[in-house]
Design an enzyme around this catalytic site. Structure first.
Site, PDB file in Angstrom:
ATOM      1  N   SER A 109      -8.298   1.323   3.629  1.00  8.46           N
ATOM      2  CA  SER A 109      -6.830   1.228   3.670  1.00  8.46           C
ATOM      3  C   SER A 109      -6.225   2.414   2.931  1.00  8.46           C
ATOM      4  O   SER A 109      -6.736   2.833   1.890  1.00  8.46           O
ATOM      5  CB  SER A 109      -6.375  -0.066   2.994  1.00  8.46           C
ATOM      6  OG  SER A 109      -4.985  -0.021   2.745  1.00  8.46           O
ATOM      7  N   TYR A 134      -0.782   4.776   7.305  1.00  6.48           N
ATOM      8  CA  TYR A 134       0.593   4.379   7.637  1.00  6.48           C
ATOM      9  C   TYR A 134       1.398   5.662   7.703  1.00  6.48           C
ATOM     10  O   TYR A 134       1.042   6.665   7.080  1.00  6.48           O
ATOM     11  CB  TYR A 134       1.182   3.477   6.545  1.00  6.48           C
ATOM     12  CG  TYR A 134       0.671   2.063   6.560  1.00  6.48           C
ATOM     13  CD1 TYR A 134       0.977   1.198   7.596  1.00  6.48           C
ATOM     14  CD2 TYR A 134      -0.109   1.571   5.512  1.00  6.48           C
ATOM     15  CE1 TYR A 134       0.523  -0.114   7.612  1.00  6.48           C
ATOM     16  CE2 TYR A 134      -0.569   0.256   5.513  1.00  6.48           C
ATOM     17  CZ  TYR A 134      -0.253  -0.572   6.564  1.00  6.48           C
ATOM     18  OH  TYR A 134      -0.710  -1.870   6.580  1.00  6.48           O
ATOM     19  N   THR A 160      -1.976   2.577  11.822  1.00  7.15           N
ATOM     20  CA  THR A 160      -1.454   1.206  11.984  1.00  7.15           C
ATOM     21  C   THR A 160      -0.031   1.269  12.511  1.00  7.15           C
ATOM     22  O   THR A 160       0.830   1.929  11.913  1.00  7.15           O
ATOM     23  CB  THR A 160      -1.526   0.459  10.638  1.00  7.15           C
ATOM     24  OG1 THR A 160      -2.896   0.439  10.231  1.00  7.15           O
ATOM     25  CG2 THR A 160      -1.010  -0.960  10.761  1.00  7.15           C
ATOM     26  N   LYS A 242      -3.919   1.098  15.740  1.00  9.67           N
ATOM     27  CA  LYS A 242      -4.302  -0.266  15.325  1.00  9.67           C
ATOM     28  C   LYS A 242      -3.056  -1.143  15.367  1.00  9.67           C
ATOM     29  O   LYS A 242      -2.075  -0.850  14.680  1.00  9.67           O
ATOM     30  CB  LYS A 242      -4.863  -0.216  13.899  1.00  9.67           C
ATOM     31  CG  LYS A 242      -5.139  -1.573  13.268  1.00  9.67           C
ATOM     32  CD  LYS A 242      -5.758  -1.397  11.890  1.00  9.67           C
ATOM     33  CE  LYS A 242      -6.101  -2.715  11.223  1.00  9.67           C
ATOM     34  NZ  LYS A 242      -4.947  -3.443  10.728  1.00  9.67           N
ATOM     35  N   HIS A 266      -2.711  -7.764  12.866  1.00  5.47           N
ATOM     36  CA  HIS A 266      -2.692  -7.576  11.405  1.00  5.47           C
ATOM     37  C   HIS A 266      -3.131  -8.878  10.697  1.00  5.47           C
ATOM     38  O   HIS A 266      -2.601  -9.245   9.651  1.00  5.47           O
ATOM     39  CB  HIS A 266      -1.281  -7.166  10.968  1.00  5.47           C
ATOM     40  CG  HIS A 266      -1.260  -6.223   9.808  1.00  5.47           C
ATOM     41  ND1 HIS A 266      -0.937  -4.899   9.918  1.00  5.47           N
ATOM     42  CD2 HIS A 266      -1.487  -6.417   8.490  1.00  5.47           C
ATOM     43  CE1 HIS A 266      -0.968  -4.318   8.740  1.00  5.47           C
ATOM     44  NE2 HIS A 266      -1.310  -5.220   7.847  1.00  5.47           N
TER      45      HIS A 266
HETATM   46  C1  FMN Z   1      -5.224  -8.767   2.262  1.00  3.13           C
HETATM   47  C2  FMN Z   1      -5.097  -7.927   3.486  1.00  3.13           C
HETATM   48  C3  FMN Z   1      -4.687  -6.612   3.378  1.00  3.13           C
HETATM   49  C4  FMN Z   1      -4.566  -5.826   4.508  1.00  3.13           C
HETATM   50  N1  FMN Z   1      -4.233  -4.518   4.377  1.00  3.13           N
HETATM   51  C5  FMN Z   1      -4.155  -3.745   5.457  1.00  3.13           C
HETATM   52  C6  FMN Z   1      -3.863  -2.367   5.332  1.00  3.13           C
HETATM   53  O1  FMN Z   1      -3.693  -1.852   4.237  1.00  3.13           O
HETATM   54  N2  FMN Z   1      -3.752  -1.651   6.476  1.00  3.13           N
HETATM   55  C7  FMN Z   1      -3.928  -2.204   7.715  1.00  3.13           C
HETATM   56  O2  FMN Z   1      -3.811  -1.511   8.718  1.00  3.13           O
HETATM   57  N3  FMN Z   1      -4.259  -3.498   7.855  1.00  3.13           N
HETATM   58  C8  FMN Z   1      -4.367  -4.267   6.758  1.00  3.13           C
HETATM   59  N4  FMN Z   1      -4.715  -5.579   6.912  1.00  3.13           N
HETATM   60  C9  FMN Z   1      -5.035  -6.119   8.246  1.00  3.13           C
HETATM   61  C10 FMN Z   1      -6.534  -5.987   8.546  1.00  3.13           C
HETATM   62  O3  FMN Z   1      -6.887  -4.643   8.737  1.00  3.13           O
HETATM   63  C11 FMN Z   1      -6.944  -6.741   9.793  1.00  3.13           C
HETATM   64  O4  FMN Z   1      -6.097  -6.392  10.847  1.00  3.13           O
HETATM   65  C12 FMN Z   1      -6.969  -8.273   9.634  1.00  3.13           C
HETATM   66  O5  FMN Z   1      -7.252  -8.658   8.317  1.00  3.13           O
HETATM   67  C13 FMN Z   1      -7.989  -8.879  10.575  1.00  3.13           C
HETATM   68  O6  FMN Z   1      -7.955 -10.258  10.536  1.00  3.13           O
HETATM   69  P1  FMN Z   1      -8.965 -11.181   9.681  1.00  3.13           P
HETATM   70  O7  FMN Z   1      -8.526 -11.086   8.246  1.00  3.13           O
HETATM   71  O8  FMN Z   1      -8.728 -12.528  10.286  1.00  3.13           O
HETATM   72  O9  FMN Z   1     -10.377 -10.696   9.896  1.00  3.13           O
HETATM   73  C14 FMN Z   1      -4.832  -6.381   5.779  1.00  3.13           C
HETATM   74  C15 FMN Z   1      -5.251  -7.713   5.888  1.00  3.13           C
HETATM   75  C16 FMN Z   1      -5.392  -8.483   4.762  1.00  3.13           C
HETATM   76  C17 FMN Z   1      -5.875  -9.903   4.898  1.00  3.13           C
HETATM   77  C1  COI Z   2       0.188  -2.977   1.105  1.00  2.00           C
HETATM   78  C2  COI Z   2       0.252  -3.851   2.324  1.00  2.00           C
HETATM   79  C3  COI Z   2       1.426  -3.552   3.182  1.00  2.00           C
HETATM   80  C4  COI Z   2      -1.013  -3.778   3.077  1.00  2.00           C
HETATM   81  C5  COI Z   2      -1.051  -4.593   4.302  1.00  2.00           C
HETATM   82  O1  COI Z   2      -1.114  -4.055   5.372  1.00  2.00           O
HETATM   83  C6  COI Z   2      -1.051  -6.033   4.255  1.00  2.00           C
HETATM   84  O2  COI Z   2      -0.909  -6.625   3.179  1.00  2.00           O
HETATM   85  O3  COI Z   2      -1.192  -6.656   5.314  1.00  2.00           O
END
Ligand code: FMN
Ligand code: COI
Length: 374
Positions: A109, A134, A160, A242, A266
């Site tokens: 990330s 981002y 993303t 993404k 997401h």
């Molecule tokens: C705690 C958390 C933080 C995330 N942070 C990001 C991020 O910084 N950038 C991003 O593109 N997606 C982020 N995502 C989305 C994940 O990349 C992904 O799309 C998603 O978690 C997939 O689903 P799953 O948790 O059911 O496996 C985040 C998801 C979670 C749960």
């Molecule tokens: C810092 C956050 C915006 C990261 C993210 O993509 C999320 O929490 O789903």
């Protein structure tokens, strides 16, 4: 409970529920609003059934495949999740080392609590590393992230596109989410970009979390296809988008010249009541018509889920939350155990469905429950 008693990825989550502090657990676990999409991501897999083939000599199963041309031990990779050091002090470095041990691809990330360079140093060239991006209001800072990722050996950029604003996550609002003071968004030296929940003007009457305020202060909501083309023009490595869920956007992504699509909502954290990713996969795959690779994340928790996603046309899948649960359980070792567990489940699912190698998995291996024709 020790990992010797863990029999599924759900056990890692239960351990985290019992052990993580509220601020971190709620941030990691929750989805947007009523969390309908979050639940659908998993439930939709249950509505797909596997059509097994038998008598195929499954004594040797090969789970290996490639992602953007790079070898991985299975089509199960690591999605980008922000702020991993809330789960374990070693955070993103532990995840990177586990990805190397498992020979799989990790996406870092851009809002990591460990820098691009430190994660690269914890990893090595034997496992692919991609960098999630981002589009920040500060375009120069965005360009520098791309350059730093390239210079540090990351082999793709995952842009993303579903977060012009942060989804409304009720638990984070109630908790007034804050990044613990000993941690920072490590890719940014400027304190106004590195701290979350402090720099933003936030008081008890605000109806948003510290995170939503932080995202609003940093992210450029004018995000459009022009920005995708800009990233393509800056990056010397492949660029994926993404957060695509429709055939229309998939065709536009191909036209914009991207190198891959990650079908993602997401993890149900952005637009609630958006469809489950597995329900969007086939239309995206058909729209792309083999021109670029399509990947999927969201709700993948079992080896059979992986097989279903591949049968519907995904090249590989990415896991988000399970990595955080495993990290919080036992750092690097926990992530290795979790990845090994789901890889072994996938191997067994392949064997019982009569697939000896990943390329044997095809559309005929699945059908929709209740409708044998689909
Ligand atoms: C705690 C958390 C933080 C995330 N942070 C990001 C991020 O910084 N950038 C991003 O593109 N997606 C982020 N995502 C989305 C994940 O990349 C992904 O799309 C998603 O978690 C997939 O689903 P799953 O948790 O059911 O496996 C985040 C998801 C979670 C749960
Ligand atoms: C810092 C956050 C915006 C990261 C993210 O993509 C999320 O929490 O789903």
């Amino acid at each position: 409970m020790s990992a010797t008693q863990f029999v599924s990825l759900d056990d890692f989550e239960q351990h985290a529920v019992n052990n993580l502090d509220r601020n971190a657990l709620d941030y990691y676990q929750s989805g947007a609003q009523d969390m309908i999409t979050l639940r659908e991501n998993q439930r939709a897999f249950d509505r797909i059934l596997i059509r097994p083939r038998v008598l195929r000599d499954v004594s040797q199963i090969d789970t290996t495949t490639t992602v953007l041309g790079q070898q991985v031990s299975s089509p199960i990779c690591i999605a980008p999740t922000a702020m991993q050091r809330m789960a374990h002090p070693d955070g993103e470095c532990a995840t990177a080392r586990a990805a190397v041990k498992n020979q799989t691809c990790m996406v870092l990330s851009s809002w990591s609590t460990t820098s691009i360079e430190d994660v690269a140093a914890a990893s090595n060239a034997s496992a692919p590393k991609w960098m999630q991006l981002y589009i920040y209001k500060d375009r120069e800072a965005t360009r520098k992230l791309i350059e730093r990722a390239q210079d540090s050996g990351y082999s793709a950029i995952a842009l993303t596109v579903d977060t012009p604003y942060l989804g409304r996550r009720l638990a984070d609002i109630r908790n007034r989410f804050r990044l613990p003071p000993h941690l920072t968004m490590a890719n940014f030296a400027d304190q106004s970009k590195a701290q979350v929940g402090k720099a933003e003007k936030l008081n008890v009457s605000d109806n948003a979390s510290g995170l939503a305020a932080y995202v609003a202060s940093q992210i450029d909501p004018t995000l459009s296809w022009k920005h995708v083309e800009w990233v393509k023009s800056v990056a010397r490595i492949p660029v994926l988008v993404k957060g695509i869920l429709t055939a229309e956007d998939a065709r536009m992504a191909v036209r914009a010249g991207v190198d891959g699509i990650i079908v993602s909502n997401h993890g149900g954290r952005q637009l609630d009541t958006a469809p489950a990713t597995i329900d969007c996969l086939e239309e995206v795959v058909q729209a792309v018509d083999g021109q670029i690779d399509v990947f999927l994340d969201g709700g993948v928790r079992r080896g059979t889920d992986v097989l279903k996603a591949l049968a519907l046309g995904a090249k590989a899948v990415f896991l988000g939350r399970p990595v955080l649960w495993a990290l919080s359980y036992k750092g690097e070792e926990g992530v290795v155990e979790m990845l090994d567990m789901i890889k072994e489940e996938f191997r067994l699912a392949m064997a019982l469905a009569g697939c000896v190698k990943v390329s044997d998995i095809n559309r005929d291996h699945v059908r929709m429950a209740g409708n044998p024709r689909l």
